[in-house]
Enzyme design. Structure first.
Site, PDB file in Angstrom:
ATOM      1  N   LYS A 169      -5.095 -44.173  -8.777  1.00 35.25           N
ATOM      2  CA  LYS A 169      -5.649 -44.978  -9.873  1.00 35.25           C
ATOM      3  C   LYS A 169      -5.170 -44.381 -11.188  1.00 35.25           C
ATOM      4  O   LYS A 169      -5.758 -43.469 -11.744  1.00 35.25           O
ATOM      5  CB  LYS A 169      -7.180 -44.998  -9.832  1.00 35.25           C
ATOM      6  CG  LYS A 169      -7.705 -46.191 -10.596  1.00 35.25           C
ATOM      7  CD  LYS A 169      -8.609 -45.907 -11.733  1.00 35.25           C
ATOM      8  CE  LYS A 169      -8.511 -45.334 -13.008  1.00 35.25           C
ATOM      9  NZ  LYS A 169      -7.978 -46.026 -14.122  1.00 35.25           N
ATOM     10  N   GLY A 200      -6.455 -50.043 -12.788  1.00 36.84           N
ATOM     11  CA  GLY A 200      -7.649 -50.789 -13.177  1.00 36.84           C
ATOM     12  C   GLY A 200      -8.545 -49.923 -14.027  1.00 36.84           C
ATOM     13  O   GLY A 200      -8.187 -48.784 -14.361  1.00 36.84           O
ATOM     14  N   GLY A 202     -11.544 -47.488 -15.235  1.00 36.61           N
ATOM     15  CA  GLY A 202     -12.182 -46.322 -14.627  1.00 36.61           C
ATOM     16  C   GLY A 202     -13.536 -46.653 -14.039  1.00 36.61           C
ATOM     17  O   GLY A 202     -13.868 -46.224 -12.927  1.00 36.61           O
ATOM     18  N   GLU A 244      -9.340 -31.454 -13.021  1.00 33.69           N
ATOM     19  CA  GLU A 244      -8.525 -30.810 -14.061  1.00 33.69           C
ATOM     20  C   GLU A 244      -8.943 -31.442 -15.377  1.00 33.69           C
ATOM     21  O   GLU A 244      -8.609 -32.603 -15.643  1.00 33.69           O
ATOM     22  CB  GLU A 244      -7.031 -31.052 -13.814  1.00 33.69           C
ATOM     23  CG  GLU A 244      -6.507 -30.505 -12.502  1.00 33.69           C
ATOM     24  CD  GLU A 244      -6.442 -28.991 -12.464  1.00 33.69           C
ATOM     25  OE1 GLU A 244      -6.717 -28.346 -13.503  1.00 33.69           O
ATOM     26  OE2 GLU A 244      -6.134 -28.443 -11.399  1.00 33.69           O
ATOM     27  N   GLU A 377     -12.700 -30.645 -28.053  1.00 34.76           N
ATOM     28  CA  GLU A 377     -11.295 -30.991 -27.847  1.00 34.76           C
ATOM     29  C   GLU A 377     -10.950 -32.188 -28.743  1.00 34.76           C
ATOM     30  O   GLU A 377     -11.567 -33.242 -28.639  1.00 34.76           O
ATOM     31  CB  GLU A 377     -11.070 -31.349 -26.375  1.00 34.76           C
ATOM     32  CG  GLU A 377      -9.630 -31.593 -26.043  1.00 34.76           C
ATOM     33  CD  GLU A 377      -9.432 -31.925 -24.572  1.00 34.76           C
ATOM     34  OE1 GLU A 377     -10.151 -32.793 -24.061  1.00 34.76           O
ATOM     35  OE2 GLU A 377      -8.548 -31.313 -23.948  1.00 34.76           O
TER      36      GLU A 377
HETATM   37  P1  NAD Z   1     -10.389 -40.044 -19.232  1.00 32.86           P
HETATM   38  O1  NAD Z   1     -11.267 -39.038 -18.602  1.00 32.86           O
HETATM   39  O2  NAD Z   1     -10.969 -41.027 -20.168  1.00 32.86           O
HETATM   40  O3  NAD Z   1      -9.647 -40.911 -18.115  1.00 32.86           O
HETATM   41  C1  NAD Z   1      -8.906 -40.331 -17.071  1.00 32.86           C
HETATM   42  C2  NAD Z   1      -8.829 -41.313 -15.920  1.00 32.86           C
HETATM   43  O4  NAD Z   1     -10.141 -41.500 -15.394  1.00 32.86           O
HETATM   44  C3  NAD Z   1      -8.320 -42.695 -16.305  1.00 32.86           C
HETATM   45  O5  NAD Z   1      -7.529 -43.200 -15.256  1.00 32.86           O
HETATM   46  C4  NAD Z   1      -9.612 -43.492 -16.437  1.00 32.86           C
HETATM   47  O6  NAD Z   1      -9.449 -44.875 -16.247  1.00 32.86           O
HETATM   48  C5  NAD Z   1     -10.439 -42.871 -15.324  1.00 32.86           C
HETATM   49  N1  NAD Z   1     -11.892 -43.047 -15.453  1.00 32.86           N
HETATM   50  C6  NAD Z   1     -12.600 -43.309 -16.586  1.00 32.86           C
HETATM   51  N2  NAD Z   1     -13.911 -43.435 -16.275  1.00 32.86           N
HETATM   52  C7  NAD Z   1     -14.022 -43.239 -14.940  1.00 32.86           C
HETATM   53  C8  NAD Z   1     -15.123 -43.221 -14.031  1.00 32.86           C
HETATM   54  N3  NAD Z   1     -16.374 -43.432 -14.452  1.00 32.86           N
HETATM   55  N4  NAD Z   1     -14.890 -42.985 -12.733  1.00 32.86           N
HETATM   56  C9  NAD Z   1     -13.641 -42.747 -12.292  1.00 32.86           C
HETATM   57  N5  NAD Z   1     -12.559 -42.749 -13.094  1.00 32.86           N
HETATM   58  C10 NAD Z   1     -12.743 -42.986 -14.410  1.00 32.86           C
HETATM   59  O7  NAD Z   1      -9.224 -39.187 -19.874  1.00 32.86           O
HETATM   60  P2  NAD Z   1      -8.007 -39.702 -20.745  1.00 32.86           P
HETATM   61  O8  NAD Z   1      -8.559 -40.125 -22.065  1.00 32.86           O
HETATM   62  O9  NAD Z   1      -7.183 -40.657 -19.958  1.00 32.86           O
HETATM   63  O10 NAD Z   1      -7.164 -38.339 -20.909  1.00 32.86           O
HETATM   64  C11 NAD Z   1      -7.454 -37.379 -21.877  1.00 32.86           C
HETATM   65  C12 NAD Z   1      -8.318 -36.252 -21.314  1.00 32.86           C
HETATM   66  O11 NAD Z   1      -7.732 -35.754 -20.128  1.00 32.86           O
HETATM   67  C13 NAD Z   1      -8.425 -35.063 -22.224  1.00 32.86           C
HETATM   68  O12 NAD Z   1      -9.757 -34.598 -22.247  1.00 32.86           O
HETATM   69  C14 NAD Z   1      -7.525 -34.016 -21.585  1.00 32.86           C
HETATM   70  O13 NAD Z   1      -7.823 -32.687 -21.885  1.00 32.86           O
HETATM   71  C15 NAD Z   1      -7.713 -34.324 -20.162  1.00 32.86           C
HETATM   72  N6  NAD Z   1      -6.578 -33.826 -19.353  1.00 32.86           N
HETATM   73  C16 NAD Z   1      -6.722 -32.728 -18.565  1.00 32.86           C
HETATM   74  C17 NAD Z   1      -5.656 -32.250 -17.844  1.00 32.86           C
HETATM   75  C18 NAD Z   1      -5.744 -31.041 -16.957  1.00 32.86           C
HETATM   76  O14 NAD Z   1      -4.883 -30.887 -16.099  1.00 32.86           O
HETATM   77  N7  NAD Z   1      -6.719 -30.167 -17.118  1.00 32.86           N
HETATM   78  C19 NAD Z   1      -4.443 -32.870 -17.933  1.00 32.86           C
HETATM   79  C20 NAD Z   1      -4.321 -33.989 -18.751  1.00 32.86           C
HETATM   80  C21 NAD Z   1      -5.405 -34.467 -19.453  1.00 32.86           C
END
Ligand code: NAD
Length: 475
Positions: A169, A200, A202, A244, A377
């Site tokens: 996803k 799709g 989250g 992560e 962050e």
């Molecule tokens: P996000 O957490 O908003 O979304 C990540 C993914 O999760 C997306 O595919 C999103 O659609 C999905 N998602 C959202 N709500 C969900 C739910 N309730 N259940 C399941 N899936 C859901 O993050 P983002 O805005 O896409 O990315 C930025 C963040 O990611 C930053 O905080 C960054 O630090 C973190 N990040 C961490 C790493 C790592 O390896 N530690 C790497 C890259 C990004």
């Protein structure tokens, strides 16, 4: 305008059952450039069924067969490198140097998993017991927008190496990049059902994966907030989870460091991926006595950094991914100013002559570690310079955070840098700008996550351990 109306289930591109259309943007101009038709829970159900059907066959494959699959995936992704670069520039706003690195990293993920597999033994003995490492089952891989191809390929490579099948996803904001990745993976000609891609929302597709009894494992990269929500939802079926998450990583410049050399490196570690990197070194800790020298060099470095032209190989900073991220970063810049931090360079608004979601690369000085800009962050090119009196205080400030993903130490004395590294609470500490080590574990302490990716740790994240007692007893 490009319209994407395909997801990938059971070895074929199919039209989603879901009907919602979602806009895709060019972040450099802030304009809509396409739309994607999103998957829904019915699509997730079909994808999980396909992955479930493919699981027993794949779980039985030998190490050599999996290595062969990984090699073909590597070659197929490499052949898509230039398409992927284009999609990453257009839809994510990555400068070309970053887009090239991402495409290479995505392909290399498969070679890294293959190398790990070559050296790995799925069985070992403990007394008369045989310990067997078995695939955990169908894996749900949920990825963010800030390195779409890299996250998809790395997670899938290790899941496949372990003998698992996957439902992926990706972020809904990365549909063009995902389409290129999916075409690449498809071109490798691997058996149907080993991977399925359902782009799709989250809260719809992600939730369907985290609550499904047929998903044994979730590997997630994204924000700490969503990571916590996933963990809560996964508890009813006791899924294995790898999370992560976010970071607020410290860069410790020790008082013996060669500032001319290390200040530009510290700024680069903070601005990587246009500041949208979980491992960005966003809190730069500097000795009080050398603060003015650091500020002068930091300003000179940022003034010289190229912002804008994504086709220029020297461009360091592109736009943020979305209007929401642009507003979020503006909000934090205002918070920093209101809290009394000094703007060394940058500030609110767009850089001169640029629009879209470009922000000014910004460095704050006179930041204290209790300010919101030092604790939360920001996920944009905004850095905090925090001064310290002595090494003890530097270490205390570095560890005074809810996060623990990465840390950076700069010193002219290698032994001293190692001693400081040993006291930092972070999953990865880089000494004097050491490069990425692809098979070393990657993951976070504290609220930066649970579990590790890459190498043996990354492989074992998709394995269960079975001890067969008496298996090695003499007959
Ligand atoms: P996000 O957490 O908003 O979304 C990540 C993914 O999760 C997306 O595919 C999103 O659609 C999905 N998602 C959202 N709500 C969900 C739910 N309730 N259940 C399941 N899936 C859901 O993050 P983002 O805005 O896409 O990315 C930025 C963040 O990611 C930053 O905080 C960054 O630090 C973190 N990040 C961490 C790493 C790592 O390896 N530690 C790497 C890259 C990004």
């Amino acid at each position: 305008m490009k319209t994407i109306r395909r997801i990938y289930i059971d070895g074929a591109f199919v039209t989603p059952h879901g009907t919602e259309m979602f806009d895709l943007f060019d972040p450099a101009r802030g304009e809509v450039i396409g739309q994607v038709q999103l998957a829904d829970t019915e699509d997730v159900r079909r994808a999980i069924q396909a992955a479930k059907r493919a699981l027993p066959g794949h779980a039985r494959t030998t190490k050599d067969e999996r290595i062969e699959l990984l090699h073909s995936l590597h070659d197929a992704m490499l052949s898509k490198a230039s398409d992927l670069e284009e999609a990453t520039i257009l839809e994510y706003g990555a400068p070309i140097a970053r887009a090239r690195w991402t495409a290479k990293y995505a392909a290399e993920s498969f070679m890294n998993a293959a190398k790990t597999l070559e050296a790995y033994s799925f069985t070992h003995s403990v007394g008369e017991a045989e310990v067997v490492m078995e695939p955990v089952g169908v894996a749900g891989l949920i990825t963010p927008w800030n390195a779409d191809a890299g996250f998809i390929c790395n997670k899938f490579a290790y899941a496949l190496a372990a003998g698992c099948t996957a439902v992926i996803k990706p972020s809904e904001m990365s549909a063009m990049q995902t389409e290129v990745v999916t075409e690449g993976l498809h071109a490798a000609g691997i058996p149907a059902g080993l991977f399925n891609v359902v782009t799709g929302r989250g809260d719809v597709v992600g939730t369907a994966l985290t609550t499904s009894p047929d998903i044994a494992k979730i590997s997630f990269s994204g924000s700490t907030l969503v990571g916590k929500a996933i963990m809560k939802k996964a508890v009813d079926t006791l899924k294995r989870v790898t999370l992560e998450l976010g970071g607020k990583s410290p860069t410790l410049i020790l008082d013996d460091a060669d500032l001319q050399k290390v200040v530009p490196m510290a700024i680069t570690a903070g601005f990587m991926n246009s500041g949208q990197a979980c491992i960005a070194g966003t809190r730069i800790l500097v000795p009080e006595a050398r603060l003015s020298e650091v500020l002068r060099l930091a300003k000179a470095t940022v003034d010289a950094a190229k912002v804008g032209d994504l086709r220029d190989p020297d461009t360091m900073i592109g736009p943020l991914v979305s209007a929401k991220q642009y507003e979020r970063v503006q909000h934090y810049i205002r918070l920093g100013i209101d809290a009394g931090a000094t703007v060394v360079v940058g500030g609110e608004g767009h850089p001169e002559g640029l629009g879209g979601y470009f922000v000014k690369p910004t460095v704050f000085a006179h930041v204290t570690n209790d300010m919101t800009i030092a604790r939360e962050e920001i996920f944009g090119p905004v850095l905090c310079i925090i001064s310290y009196r002595d090494e003890e205080e530097a270490i205390a400030i570095a560890n005074d955070t809810d996060y623990g993903l990465a840390a950076y130490v700069f010193s002219s004395d290698h032994a001293r840098a190692r001693a400081v590294a040993a006291r930092l609470q972070a999953g990865r500490v880089a000494i004097n700008g050491a490069p990425h080590e692809p098979l070393a574990p990657f993951g976070g302490y504290k609220q930066s996550g649970i579990g590790r990716e890459y190498g043996v740790s990354g492989l074992e994240a998709f394995l269960e351990t079975k001890a067969v007692l008496g298996a090695l007893a003499r007959a």
